[in-house]
Design a protein around this motif. Structure first.
Motif, PDB file in Angstrom:
ATOM      1  N   ASN A 209     121.353  26.664 -76.905  1.00 15.06           N
ATOM      2  CA  ASN A 209     122.414  26.247 -75.981  1.00 15.06           C
ATOM      3  C   ASN A 209     123.778  26.705 -76.475  1.00 15.06           C
ATOM      4  O   ASN A 209     124.626  27.139 -75.689  1.00 15.06           O
ATOM      5  CB  ASN A 209     122.427  24.729 -75.819  1.00 15.06           C
TER       6      ASN A 209
ATOM      7  N   GLU B 297     119.541  29.428 -61.653  1.00 15.38           N
ATOM      8  CA  GLU B 297     118.701  30.172 -62.579  1.00 15.38           C
ATOM      9  C   GLU B 297     119.114  29.896 -64.024  1.00 15.38           C
ATOM     10  O   GLU B 297     120.236  29.465 -64.289  1.00 15.38           O
ATOM     11  CB  GLU B 297     118.797  31.670 -62.271  1.00 15.38           C
ATOM     12  N   VAL B 298     118.209  30.172 -64.932  1.00 19.01           N
ATOM     13  CA  VAL B 298     118.484  29.908 -66.345  1.00 19.01           C
ATOM     14  C   VAL B 298     118.284  31.172 -67.179  1.00 19.01           C
ATOM     15  O   VAL B 298     117.503  32.053 -66.827  1.00 19.01           O
ATOM     16  CB  VAL B 298     117.572  28.776 -66.893  1.00 19.01           C
TER      17      VAL B 298
ATOM     18  N   TYR C 251     116.455  21.276 -62.200  1.00 17.39           N
ATOM     19  CA  TYR C 251     117.327  22.346 -62.671  1.00 17.39           C
ATOM     20  C   TYR C 251     118.111  22.912 -61.493  1.00 17.39           C
ATOM     21  O   TYR C 251     117.564  23.122 -60.431  1.00 17.39           O
ATOM     22  CB  TYR C 251     116.519  23.485 -63.302  1.00 17.39           C
TER      23      TYR C 251
ATOM     24  N   SER D  21     111.300  27.095 -61.850  1.00 16.41           N
ATOM     25  CA  SER D  21     112.689  27.320 -62.256  1.00 16.41           C
ATOM     26  C   SER D  21     112.865  28.802 -62.577  1.00 16.41           C
ATOM     27  O   SER D  21     112.355  29.284 -63.587  1.00 16.41           O
ATOM     28  CB  SER D  21     113.015  26.462 -63.481  1.00 16.41           C
TER      29      SER D  21
ATOM     30  N   TYR E  67     122.337  29.987 -73.927  1.00 11.95           N
ATOM     31  CA  TYR E  67     121.033  29.986 -73.261  1.00 11.95           C
ATOM     32  C   TYR E  67     120.620  28.553 -72.929  1.00 11.95           C
ATOM     33  O   TYR E  67     120.906  27.616 -73.685  1.00 11.95           O
ATOM     34  CB  TYR E  67     119.971  30.647 -74.150  1.00 11.95           C
ATOM     35  N   GLN E  68     119.944  28.401 -71.796  1.00 10.36           N
ATOM     36  CA  GLN E  68     119.551  27.055 -71.368  1.00 10.36           C
ATOM     37  C   GLN E  68     118.217  26.615 -71.990  1.00 10.36           C
ATOM     38  O   GLN E  68     117.989  25.426 -72.201  1.00 10.36           O
ATOM     39  CB  GLN E  68     119.434  26.988 -69.832  1.00 10.36           C
ATOM     40  N   GLN E  69     117.349  27.562 -72.278  1.00 14.42           N
ATOM     41  CA  GLN E  69     116.032  27.227 -72.788  1.00 14.42           C
ATOM     42  C   GLN E  69     115.569  28.270 -73.792  1.00 14.42           C
ATOM     43  O   GLN E  69     116.154  29.353 -73.909  1.00 14.42           O
ATOM     44  CB  GLN E  69     114.996  27.135 -71.644  1.00 14.42           C
TER      45      GLN E  69
END
Length: 355
Positions: free
Chosen positions: A212, A175-176, A172, A307, A216-218
């Motif tokens: 997504n 930041e997520v 990764y 991450s 948002y990534q996750q």
């Protein structure tokens, strides 16, 4: 084929494809080394294991993996230090877990001597694919699939165990942002969420896609019954720093017993950080975000190690996490990574040299 010891047959690739790979622009899991490990299960026993040139495999269209999903896998890494020595990180944990996952899906256990002889032979043959330097490593993917032909709904009588390897850099970047799930679930009590089974990942792709699309990534997964308790972040275990205490939820039928998760807990305790492993409610996280005591959130897993999470959404509200001068996540990650690359002492006995 030349014979190694009494169990492992080795066929070397006629020519390496390493010159075709740009190691400065690796896409995670896209390039694979010159060799792979393979072993078939037939007639109630594992057959002779082999290391062969990396190549496609042929399966009957009725192979049970396609119809009933008997497939489990692992993720682990090999590292190279400044002296060109190769190290694995807690490999017995991965070996034990793939057999535990196999058992949950009614698949046969794989012999320990086959696993480690095959893995070390593979790493020695493809050692040039393991590059030195922080962030560089060789991602190792052991997996087992059901290969018996036939569409009767029953456990397969035949399986194939394989190990393939891929040179990687950091998984990764940056930041997520994450969204807390309040409808979809990753796993349920009594299910196989604790197994590293292929189907667990297939089932979370769609809700992650929806997240997504919202930026948002996750997803942070919550318990299936009430969606009140925090569980995992995407494909990672998750940690929360409230004030100076590190919190993570306990493992269960629903939560994968992550090797990196266990390592983060042990390393944090070794560093003198207070760690609590207990159920954590969504409401507790929201309250901590509102009163300023929530300092950090991060996911942990083999690919990324740690991450950092920059913010989270719950329902229609979003919280940005405060920037830390010396993040706990970064301190723990640096301690683990330094150990993996043989830059510091290993007080835990986690690092295993490939001789």
């Amino acid at each position: 084929m030349e014979q190694l010891h009494t169990s492992l047959a080795v066929e070397k690739a006629a020519q390496s494809k390493i010159d075709q790979v740009d190691f400065s622009k690796l896409v995670f899991g896209k390039n694979f080394t010159d060799h792979m490990f393979i072993c078939e299960y037939k007639d109630g026993k594992w057959q002779q294991p082999r290391v062969v040139p990396y190549q496609p495999i042929t399966l009957d269209p009725s192979a049970k993996v396609f119809h009933y999903g008997q497939a489990v896998f692992e993720g682990m890494k090999a590292y190279k230090d400044a002296n060109d020595d190769i190290f694995l990180f807690r490999p017995e944990e991965n070996f034990n877990r793939i057999n535990k996952s196999s058992e949950r899906l009614a698949m046969p256990a794989f012999p320990k001597d086959y696993f480690f002889e095959g893995l070390t032979t593979l790493l020695k043959l493809d050692k040039e694919w393991i590059k030195k330097g922080n962030g560089n490593s060789l991602y190792i993917r052991p997996f087992v699939i059901a290969t018996e032909s036939g569409v009767m709904a029953s456990p397969s009588m035949e399986y194939t165990f394989m190990i393939i390897c891929s040179p990687v850099q950091s998984y990764y970047g940056g930041e997520v942002k994450v969204k807390i799930a309040d409808y979809y679930s990753r796993a349920a009590n009594g299910g196989f969420g604790a197994a590293k089974a292929a189907g667990n990942y297939a089932g979370q792709f769609y809700p992650t896609k929806l997240a997504n699309e919202e930026g948002y990534q996750q997803i942070i997964w919550t318990d299936d019954a009430t969606h009140e308790y925090l569980e995992e972040a995407g494909t990672m275990n998750i940690f929360f720093r409230i004030n100076d205490t590190l919190l993570t939820c306990p493992t269960s039928d629903r939560i994968l017993d992550g090797v990196t998760r266990k390592s983060v807990i042990a390393m944090a305790q070794h560093m003198g950080i207070d760690v609590e492993v207990r159920p954590i409610k969504v409401s507790e996280l929201v309250e901590a975000a509102n009163n300023g005591s929530l300092k950090e959130m991060f996911g942990s897993g083999t690919a990324a190690v740690i991450s950092p999470i920059s913010g989270f959404a719950n329902k229609d509200q979003f919280w940005e996490l405060p920037k830390q001068e010396s993040p706990m996540a970064q301190q723990i990650k640096q301690a683990i990574v330094s150990l993996q690359y043989n830059e510091t002492e290993d007080p835990f006995g986690w690092r295993v040299k490939v001789d």
